[in-house]
Enzyme design. Structure first.
Site, mmCIF file in Angstrom:
data_model
loop_
_atom_site.group_PDB
_atom_site.id
_atom_site.type_symbol
_atom_site.label_atom_id
_atom_site.label_comp_id
_atom_site.label_asym_id
_atom_site.label_seq_id
_atom_site.Cartn_x
_atom_site.Cartn_y
_atom_site.Cartn_z
ATOM 1 N N LYS A 266 0.850 -1.190 0.000
ATOM 2 C CA LYS A 266 0.000 0.000 0.000
ATOM 3 C C LYS A 266 0.884 1.238 0.000
ATOM 4 O O LYS A 266 1.697 1.427 0.907
ATOM 5 C CB LYS A 266 -0.915 0.003 1.228
ATOM 6 C CG LYS A 266 -1.751 1.274 1.345
ATOM 7 C CD LYS A 266 -2.781 1.200 2.446
ATOM 8 C CE LYS A 266 -3.534 2.514 2.554
ATOM 9 N NZ LYS A 266 -4.570 2.477 3.578
ATOM 10 N N LYS B 175 -2.232 -1.561 -3.773
ATOM 11 C CA LYS B 175 -3.073 -0.371 -3.722
ATOM 12 C C LYS B 175 -2.230 0.884 -3.826
ATOM 13 O O LYS B 175 -1.222 0.967 -3.128
ATOM 14 C CB LYS B 175 -3.827 -0.384 -2.392
ATOM 15 C CG LYS B 175 -4.670 0.820 -2.124
ATOM 16 C CD LYS B 175 -5.277 0.725 -0.767
ATOM 17 C CE LYS B 175 -6.112 1.952 -0.532
ATOM 18 N NZ LYS B 175 -6.646 2.013 0.794
#
Ligand code: PBG
Length: 324
Positions: free
Chosen positions: A195, A248
């Site tokens: 992320k 992400k």
């Protein structure tokens, strides 16, 4: 003039041929639909920078979950916007907190829909960070206990899958151990493994009211220029017990999805985040892009890069389009 023997255009000349040689598919079953649940009753607040996405109170969330399931989408991901915030995000652990109640309402209304919960305290802390803060620093180890308790609390309320998005080191192991200790040995974990500290989360922070009040998230989320490091993050989360892994954001990080796909034989989810959604919606509204085509091209690109699952605010729109 001598023409080449192989002409790639032969198999592009009709939709029939194109369908036959198409390498990548997008289906409603690939989607997870993120939802924002809040306290109160009868609450439906549209998020300005995310047209079509709303904060919903639990009974309206259950209604929306029914629509999601009817469209063939297998799962929703819940984010909570609580009534009360404090330094340690203690409202995230309440047995009757916003997410816990929404889980119950949704499981009551649509028992077969997979309910995933975001495990992170940033929506519950007064400072908006994903960890406990002391002297302006985001502390790793004291946060682990809270995350583990939050995951257990979601499990007790009936969550099917927990998804830690905080990026503290060691949190997957801490959550796995706590779940096992409490008897939830069969409850899987989807780790936000790679992320990045991305500006594409901007609209989400408005939606979830979780922008950090000081500093930024760069001391815990990944530095955008790093791709090899993503492989280390993923390897760690797998070692610690992750069942699914996530990259992400999605579109600006398709290379990362592809590299993770190459290196690991685990189910991969990619998060088509709020800013990616907002860009396409905005360009569509301005008449600068064909919104439907941009949406489908983006989704197929994420699948082509190697994602099995896509977390996307487009899930309902795309599923509807796929039914036509
Ligand atoms: C943190 C969290 C964020 C998102 C999902 N989980 C925000 C952040 O890390 O700042 C962003 C999702 C999106 O932009 O759609 N709980």
């Amino acid at each position: 003039m001598r023409f080449p023997i192989y002409r790639p255009r032969r198999l592009r000349q009709s939709e029939g041929f194109r369908r036959m040689v198409r390498e990548t598919t997008v289906e409603a079953s690939d989607f997870i639909f993120p939802m924002f649940v809040t306290h109160g009753r009868g609450v439906r607040l549209e998020i300005a920078s995310m047209p079509g996405v709303c904060r919903l109170s639990r009974e309206l969330a259950a209604q929306e979950a029914k629509e999601v399931a009817a469209l063939g989408i297998p799962a929703v991901l819940l984010f909570g916007i609580p009534e009360r915030k404090d330094e340690t995000g203690s409202s995230a652990l309440e047995p009757h907190g916003v997410v816990q109640e929404a889980i119950r309402a949704i499981k009551d209304a649509v028992p077969d829909l997979v309910v995933v919960t975001d495990v992170c305290i940033d929506e519950y802390t007064s400072h908006g960070h994903c960890g406990v803060v002391r002297d302006g620093k985001i502390l790793n180890d004291p946060t682990l206990e809270i995350l583990a308790a939050m995951a257990v609390s979601h499990a007790r309320a009936g969550a099917d899958l927990v998804a830690p998005s905080d990026m503290m080191d060691g949190r997957v192991k801490a959550i796995r151990e706590a779940l096992d200790r409490e008897g939830f040995t069969d409850l899987p974990i989807m780790a936000y493994a790679a992320k990045y500290a991305s500006c594409f989360y901007g609209p989400f922070r408005e939606a979830a009211d979780c922008a950090p009040k000081f500093g930024d998230r760069r001391s815990y989320q990944m530095d955008p220029p790093n791709a090899r490091e993503a492989l280390r993050e993923v390897a760690l989360d797998i070692e610690e017990g992750a069942d699914l892994i996530m990259v992400k954001p999605a579109l600006p990080y398709l290379d990362v999805i592809a590299r993770v796909r190459e290196a690991f034989d685990y189910p991969i989810a990619a998060y088509n985040v709020s800013g990616e959604y907002a860009m396409i919606k905005a360009a569509g509204r301005l008449g600068w892009l064909d919104e439907e085509r941009a949406m489908m091209e983006a989704l197929v690109a994420i699948r082509r890069a190697g994602a099995d699952l896509i977390l996307t605010y487009f899930a309902k729109d795309a599923a509807r389009l796929l039914q036509r």
